[in-house]
Design a protein around this motif. Structure first.
Motif, PDB file in Angstrom:
ATOM      1  N   LEU A 124       2.469  -3.056   1.259  1.00  0.00           N
ATOM      2  CA  LEU A 124       2.662  -3.608  -0.057  1.00  0.00           C
ATOM      3  C   LEU A 124       2.680  -2.444  -1.395  1.00  0.00           C
ATOM      4  N   PHE A 125       1.750  -1.623  -1.731  1.00  0.00           N
ATOM      5  CA  PHE A 125       1.538  -1.552  -2.694  1.00  0.00           C
ATOM      6  C   PHE A 125       2.863  -0.233  -2.358  1.00  0.00           C
ATOM      7  N   THR A 158      -0.299 -10.393 -13.022  1.00  0.00           N
ATOM      8  CA  THR A 158      -0.011 -11.320 -12.307  1.00  0.00           C
ATOM      9  C   THR A 158       1.516 -12.231 -12.707  1.00  0.00           C
ATOM     10  N   GLY A 196       5.288  -2.308  -3.689  1.00  0.00           N
ATOM     11  CA  GLY A 196       5.246  -2.793  -5.240  1.00  0.00           C
ATOM     12  C   GLY A 196       5.235  -1.962  -6.551  1.00  0.00           C
ATOM     13  N   LEU A 237       3.262  -3.940  -8.840  1.00  0.00           N
ATOM     14  CA  LEU A 237       1.621  -4.784  -8.439  1.00  0.00           C
ATOM     15  C   LEU A 237       0.540  -3.954  -8.922  1.00  0.00           C
ATOM     16  N   THR A 238      -0.233  -5.171  -9.217  1.00  0.00           N
ATOM     17  CA  THR A 238      -1.776  -4.566 -10.028  1.00  0.00           C
ATOM     18  C   THR A 238      -2.735  -5.720  -8.716  1.00  0.00           C
ATOM     19  N   VAL A 270       3.492  -9.172 -10.243  1.00  0.00           N
ATOM     20  CA  VAL A 270       2.917  -9.704  -9.434  1.00  0.00           C
ATOM     21  C   VAL A 270       1.475  -8.766  -8.907  1.00  0.00           C
ATOM     22  N   ILE A 298      -0.699 -12.221  -2.322  1.00  0.00           N
ATOM     23  CA  ILE A 298       0.097 -11.745  -3.229  1.00  0.00           C
ATOM     24  C   ILE A 298       0.966 -12.944  -4.239  1.00  0.00           C
ATOM     25  N   SER A 322       6.726 -11.685  -6.028  1.00  0.00           N
ATOM     26  CA  SER A 322       5.611 -12.208  -5.138  1.00  0.00           C
ATOM     27  C   SER A 322       6.955 -12.545  -4.312  1.00  0.00           C
ATOM     28  N   LEU A 343       8.532  -8.432  -3.304  1.00  0.00           N
ATOM     29  CA  LEU A 343       8.240  -8.234  -2.658  1.00  0.00           C
ATOM     30  C   LEU A 343       7.398  -8.071  -1.701  1.00  0.00           C
ATOM     31  N   ILE A 368      -1.810  -8.651  -6.715  1.00  0.00           N
ATOM     32  CA  ILE A 368      -2.913  -8.159  -5.268  1.00  0.00           C
ATOM     33  C   ILE A 368      -4.568  -8.635  -5.713  1.00  0.00           C
TER      34      ILE A 368
END
Lengths: 101, 1005
Positions: free
Chosen positions: B838-839, B661, B842, B847-848, B665, B772, B777, B780, B667
């Motif tokens: 988003l994924f 994060t 991401g 994106l985690t 980024v 996010i 972010s 994204l 979520i």
């Protein structure tokens, strides 16, 4: 388990739908800053715990979400009167006539 | 084994349907229509239990709910074990498996009886308080031994396989008890069209008429019962509930009925059937027609198997075709008692003697006995019983007219059964459940229902009216009264009548005198189930227990599962005598729900397992499950806790989520945050009164963090509120606090400031919130929207309406992590779509997904509080170091302002929230650890605060903690110590709450 008349819904409902919110008719001082600690403490913490007639604030929490007042006998759990916020009770301690209705 | 006590004819049993059952591992046979008790008696089984304290053998005494001894364990398998079943109320079914609940190695040869015999003198009332007090450390050992010795059954070790139900009922008249009074009341009410529920604990309606030989209009009483029940069954608005015990009478005429639907059929409910049902009834009027229980007399060795109450003897003979012995001695203080001897004689067994304590009885039943040539001994009493596992004989002596002392020689008679009747006690239990005090009635020689505020009527035995004719007419009267109260027209009810019988007054006598004083005479039992004797009650009174409630608690009288139904009045009489008072002066203990034991299953109904509590899921729940999330409960919400990859430990997972994060980024599904929509011309003014900070100038499209305090000045919730329009705000609350906050807002608006034009509504479930967070972010989000996300156009603490992934969204640039962060709110049903989009986009940013645990760590790195974790109702904003969030400029004295200014809130040395850094960087202080300034202070040490939040921070490479410390804000840099239960002492330095990015640069990019 009480059976409570909601004055807003106009129906009797089970106690499970309501929350008791303590003593009714507690007036917030108009100018809190003018209260000394004692006066503010009285307003904040001190509540009546009468044996007999008690005026309580309730909310129809799982219903119309509206508050109302209830006069209840704390010994027998009889509900003597339900009235809306802003109204005054007609059944009060010492008022024998009204108490019998 | 043959049923040696079974009569060839008679009774309400079906001799063509034999049923096999097990008792203590042996197989016996009974008939359809038997209770377990009647089948046990039919088979000549004398001992059904061992007594609680003295391990004396005990047999069946009664035939109904009042049975104290025949309390058995039922169940053929582990999962169907039921303790506490009164054999007198359990109907027999094929394959029933039962066991006595105490006695080792078994109930017939109980080793503990030697303890009882030898140790009896060492077990006076209150012996466990007196004997096992010292040394205190051994109490656990004593307790386990005592419990083993005193068991009254056990709970099953496996889950109950059966289904239970609850049902809500409303009716005009609930009639409790379907004896003559109850049936008459129900008929009267039903004929006028009232909605009636008639409930009775027995398998069939009829009550006492089922075991009576009296005729109604020249026909057997049961034929009237049948016609009455048939008529009731034909009424549309009548609900008949047999096998249904009204167990509790609660406020405002709310009653609970425990209905047993399959307990008479099988060990386990047949497929598709509910085993038991709890009816929750709100009745406009209640008619209690609960009848009366006969009182046994108190005499020496009155607990030897073979000693029974007289009416039970009649019931077993007349209803079940069982004569529970061969040679009967009956002792009675009244005319009714004679019926047992008459029935015994008519069953062709030997009545040895009828011992009447009255000097010169001449009532109708007395004359019937004399006419049959029975040996009636007057002015006498059975002062003692001989025998151990069965009565072998009795000692009879003349007594004085008052029943205080033995006046003549003692004669021994051989007998195997002693029936006794000391009169009847009205079953007033339900009427006293709501606090009504029973009233003693000298004529009834018992307590009758006292004044009540419930809408309750009573009829028949409960009023001490015992003859069939009286019961019937009282029933009709109660029915008519109920109709009148309900404003329903009455219809005429013509009642059958029984032959009138001359009744003479009964003698007021409870305890039979012995040659020896009570303390020296063989034990005279008052309460069989708890082994309370007359001598024990005398001891309690002598030791200064004068209130009957204290006597009860000291001796344990009435503490058994039978609640002293048989023994209480006798016990009160003994206490009254010992205290030189009358029974009304001594008073009565108060009965409480439930009347008879209720299974947990019936109380729980279907509110167990998956249905124990509602669960709330977010729109993305399925995704979390599919991606291996561990969940935690927050209120009723299932929130993703963390998302471990295969083989990852929780800490490894958190470290990865935290770093991802802050590096790129992450979520979070934040949909569970409480959201309250606030509208109205005075919405802004209202917010200013309810929050501690200023709201007057918050521009449309801007967000602000707010603290909410109680009137005492203590923080109780926090959150960000956004201005969506001049008269339109959206408030967010903590996940768990949402309902409480809404009620709080309504409270102030409705009761204090109704003049304000403002409206509130919960919109928590309407929106999915996807947060996010992290340096990437913005990149994204820009993949999914055309909206200008530049810092100039969309700056920190802005809210904008835009389109995200093709759907309308409200995007808030607020941050709980201290990173550049966007909370994307979309209509809940679009949540999953946007989440997946988003994924999709991401991947390039790694994106985690992270859960609540990483959220906690990230916010703690920034020193952001969680209301309810770092606050506990005793900290105000200044204690939190959040004075910046308190306005002194607002004209209105907002909620909490005056409270914060109280002397106690202003004093030095209040506990204040600070950051804590351990000296050993990897050591994480357990949350809740107490702080001390001097680790060498002897115990009890002076505690100066505690840890509220504590984690390992992968981003910082050391542990971080938040906690309160007395005067903490002015102790920066000082060392405090956290002694642990295992002896370790963790050393920590007081520091700023903000561990990371103190200038807040990361979120302002």
């Amino acid at each position: 388990m009480f059976y409570i008349y909601c004055p807003h819904c106009g129906e009797h409902r089970e106690e499970e739908e309501f929350h008791a919110k303590g003593q009714a008719h507690i007036v917030r001082p108009i100018d809190p800053a003018a209260c000394d600690d004692k006066a503010w403490g009285e307003y904040l913490f001190f509540r009546k715990n009468p044996r007999g007639l008690h005026h309580e604030l309730w909310i129809h929490a799982a219903g119309c979400r509206k508050f109302f007042n209830m006069t209840r006998d704390t010994v027998t759990y009889e509900i003597k009167e339900i009235y809306k916020i802003g109204e005054q009770p007609s059944v009060v301690a010492g008022n024998k006539l009204a108490g019998n209705k | 084994m043959s049923q040696k006590n079974r009569l060839g004819t008679g009774g309400r049993i079906d001799r063509t349907t034999p049923l096999k059952f097990q008792y203590n591992g042996k197989t016996y046979t009974g008939f359809q229509g038997d209770t377990l008790a009647s089948a046990i008696l039919a088979n000549g089984i004398d001992v059904v239990g061992r007594s609680f304290k003295y391990s004396r053998p005990r047999g069946v005494v009664a035939a109904g709910a009042e049975e104290p001894n025949a309390v058995l364990q039922l169940g053929a398998t582990e999962e169907t074990q039921v303790p506490n079943v009164r054999a007198t109320q359990q109907e027999l079914f094929d394959g029933l498996t039962s066991q006595a609940v105490n006695g080792w190695p078994n109930v017939d040869n109980d080793m503990m009886s030697w303890v009882g015999k030898l140790g009896g003198k060492m077990m006076p009332p209150g012996f466990y308080y007196k004997t096992f007090m010292y040394p205190k450390s051994l109490w656990d050992t004593y307790e386990s031994m005592i419990r083993k010795a005193a068991g009254l059954g056990r709970s099953p070790l496996e889950n109950d396989p059966d289904t239970y139900d609850k049902v809500n009922q409303h009716c005009d008249v609930l009639v409790v008890g379907a004896g003559p009074a109850g049936l008459a009341a129900a008929l009267t009410a039903a004929r006028s069209g009232a909605r009636v529920i008639l409930a009775d604990e027995q398998s069939e309606f009829g009550g006492s008429l089922l075991s009576s030989k009296e005729l109604l209009d020249g026909k057997p009483a049961t034929s009237w019962v049948k016609s009455a029940v048939d008529e009731l069954a034909g009424c549309a608005d009548v609900l008949l509930l047999p096998r249904a015990t009204v167990n509790g009478y609660h406020d405002h005429n709310f009653l609970t009925i425990h209905e047993r639907l399959t307990d008479h059929l099988a060990d386990k409910a047949p497929v598709g059937m509910v085993r038991q049902r709890l009816h929750r009834v709100r009745a406009k009027w209640v008619v209690l027609a609960t009848g009366a229980h006969e009182r046994p007399l108190v005499f020496s060795n009155n607990d030897v198997p073979g000693c029974m109450i007289a009416s039970a003897v009649s019931t077993y003979i007349n209803r079940y075709g069982v004569v529970p012995g061969s040679e009967l001695v009956l002792m009675t203080t009244n005319d009714y008692g004679y019926q047992a001897a008459l029935d015994w004689h008519d069953a062709q067994r030997k009545v040895v003697a009828i011992v009447d304590t009255r000097q010169n009885p001449q009532g109708a039943r007395v004359e019937q006995a004399r006419k049959r040539g029975l040996n009636v001994i007057t002015g006498s009493a059975v002062i003692e019983v001989q025998g151990s596992k069965r009565v072998s004989g009795v000692s009879v002596a003349t007594i004085d007219a008052a029943g205080n002392k033995v006046t003549g020689a003692v004669n021994r008679l051989n007998a195997d059964t002693v029936a006794s009747s000391g009169g009847w006690s009205p079953v007033i239990h339900l009427s006293s459940h709501t606090g009504s005090r029973p009233v003693w009635d000298d004529k009834v020689v018992g307590f009758v229902p006292g004044p009540t505020v419930q809408k309750q009527l009573t009829a028949g035995g409960i009023n001490g009216k015992y003859s069939i004719n009286e019961a019937l007419s009282e029933g009709v009267l109660a029915g008519l009264n109920a109709l009148a109260k309900l404003d329903l027209p009455a219809t005429e009810v013509v009642l059958p009548s029984a032959a009138d019988m001359v009744e003479e007054a009964s003698m007021t006598l409870f305890q039979i005198p012995h040659l020896l004083p009570t303390s020296k005479a063989p034990k005279q039992f008052v309460d069989y189930q708890t082994d309370v004797t007359a001598a024990g009650i005398e001891v309690a009174c002598r030791e200064g227990f004068e209130s009957i409630e204290h006597v009860k608690r000291y001796t344990a009288m009435g503490f058994g599962t039978d609640q002293g139904k048989l023994g209480n009045i006798n016990g009160m009489a003994v206490a009254a005598k010992a205290l030189n008072k009358t029974i009304p002066e001594t008073g009565t203990t108060i009965f409480r729900p439930n009347y008879t034991p209720v299974t947990f299953g019936a109380m729980v109904g279907r509110d167990c397992g998956e249905l124990f509590d509602p669960k709330r899921y977010t729109a993305m729940h399925k995704w979390h499950v599919e991606h291996g999330a561990k969940f935690e409960d927050v209120g009723q919400w299932k929130r993703g806790w963390y998302y471990p990859k295969p083989g990852e430990s929780m800490q490894e997972c958190l470290d990865r989520e935290c770093k991802a994060t802050r590096d790129s980024v992450g979520i979070l599904d934040a949909s569970t945050l409480g959201k309250i929509d606030i509208q109205g011309a005075d919405a802004r003014e209202f917010l200013g009164r309810i929050y501690t900070n200023a709201w007057a100038k918050l521009a449309v499209g801007k967000c602000r963090y707010g603290l909410m305090c109680g009137e005492d000045g203590m923080v109780f919730d926090d959150g960000v509120t956004s201005c969506l329009g001049d008269n339109h705000f959206l408030m967010t609350t903590t996940t768990g606090g949402a309902p409480r906050v809404l009620e709080w807002l309504e409270l102030w608006h409705q009761t204090e400031w109704p003049e304000l034009d403002v409206y509130f509504n919960t919109v928590t479930d309407h929106w999915s919130t996807l947060t996010i967070s992290g340096p990437n972010s913005r990149k994204l989000l820009s993949e999914l929207t055309d909206f200008d996300l530049s810092n100039e156009n969309f700056s920190f603490m802005d809210v904008h309406q835009c389109t995200v992934a093709g759907v309308p969204a409200r995007v808030f640039r607020i941050s709980f992590t201290g990173e550049l962060s966007y909370e994307i709110n979309v209509q809940a049903n679009y949540g999953m779509h946007v989440w997946e989009k988003l994924f999709e986009h991401g991947k390039q940013f790694n994106l985690t997904p992270y859960g609540t645990e990483t959220m906690h760590v990230l916010r703690a790195e920034k020193g952001f509080i969680i209301a309810g974790q770092d606050t506990d109702g005793s900290v105000h904003p200044h204690d939190l170091g959040m004075s910046w969030c308190v306005s002194d400029q607002k004209p209105f004295s907002y909620v909490g302002k005056r409270g914060m200014a109280r002397q106690d809130c202003m004093r030095e040395n209040r506990k204040q929230l600070v950051g804590l850094k351990t000296k050993e960087p990897k050591v994480v202080i357990p949350e809740g650890s107490q702080a001390v300034f001097d680790p060498n202070e002897p115990i009890p040490m002076t505690m100066v605060g505690h840890i509220t939040s504590s984690y390992y921070s992968a981003n910082l490479g050391h542990s971080i903690a938040m906690g309160v410390i007395k005067g903490g804000l002015s102790r920066m840099g000082e060392t405090v110590y956290y002694p642990q239960a295992d002896g370790r002492v963790i050393e920590a330095e007081i520091c700023s709450l903000v561990f990371l990015d103190p200038k807040g640069e990361r979120q302002n990019v």
